[in-house]
Design an enzyme around this catalytic site. Structure first.
Site, mmCIF file in Angstrom:
data_model
loop_
_atom_site.group_PDB
_atom_site.id
_atom_site.type_symbol
_atom_site.label_atom_id
_atom_site.label_comp_id
_atom_site.label_asym_id
_atom_site.label_seq_id
_atom_site.Cartn_x
_atom_site.Cartn_y
_atom_site.Cartn_z
ATOM 1 N N HIS A 141 19.948 51.907 11.176
ATOM 2 C CA HIS A 141 20.415 52.125 9.799
ATOM 3 C C HIS A 141 19.275 52.051 8.789
ATOM 4 C CE1 HIS A 141 23.635 50.175 12.218
ATOM 5 N NE2 HIS A 141 24.289 51.236 11.825
HETATM 6 S S1 FES Z 1 19.484 48.504 10.096
HETATM 7 FE FE1 FES Z 1 21.365 48.291 11.105
HETATM 8 S S2 FES Z 1 20.863 47.389 13.008
HETATM 9 FE FE2 FES Z 1 18.960 47.569 11.947
#
Ligand code: FES
Length: 182
Positions: A141
């Site tokens: 993410h």
């Molecule tokens: S940013 Fe979501 S698991 Fe690393």
């Protein structure tokens, strides 16, 4: 060193055993499960001692302790400078870089960072980006950590935790205790 080389070296994996047992390095993630310490060691959570003499500045290994992966990275002078230049307003979980960088007793050799290799968002394993203050990028993410494991951008709420650890010598690191000889 190219980014690809850095990335490849960053994922060298070291399996570890009980104190005094040195791990073996590998290059591919599929081997990770095969190279973890044996179940008894993991269950007991005993400290693990690792020979880090082969880790050059700008590279890292991954060590497991209590069944979880940890980055053991040796910083270059440029990486230390970049981390030291990160300002409080750039950090979500402010902490001075020098509190996260350690090493053997010799001050000149304090260029090591030992941090959890699981993103503090949902646990993915970040990859090296090595661009300015940015050190690791989480592919899931988009969280970005510097090379001391401090969260700079993205959804991860806190820095990568640091396990108790201590250098027993210039070349041997123990994870699982902060007291040499314990
Ligand atoms: S940013 Fe979501 S698991 Fe690393």
């Amino acid at each position: 060193m190219t980014s690809d080389e850095t990335t490849r070296r960053d994922f060298i994996y070291v399996a570890t055993g009980m104190l005094g047992v040195v791990g073996v390095a590998g290059l591919a993630w599929p081997f990770i499960d095969q190279m973890r310490p044996d179940a008894a060691v993991r269950a007991a959570g005993q400290p693990v001692e690792i020979d880090v003499s082969s880790v050059e500045p700008g590279s890292a290994i991954i060590v497991t302790w209590r069944g979880k992966p940890y980055f053991v990275r040796r910083l270059t002078d440029a990486e230390i400078t970049a981390a030291s230049g990160v300002t409080v307003d750039q950090m979500k979980d402010p902490q001075p870089a020098d509190q996260r960088i350690g090493g053997p007793a010799d001050e000149a050799k304090k260029d090591w960072v030992v941090v959890a290799a699981n993103c503090t968002h949902l646990g993915c394993i970040p990859k090296v980006v090595d661009s300015g203050a940015d050190g690791w990028h989480c592919p899931c993410h988009g969280s970005v950590f510097d090379f001391t494991g401090r969260i700079l951008h993205g959804p991860a709420p806190i820095n990568l935790p640091q396990p108790p650890h201590v250098f027993a010598s210039d070349t041997n690191l123990i994870i699982g205790t902060d007291t040499a000889g314990a």
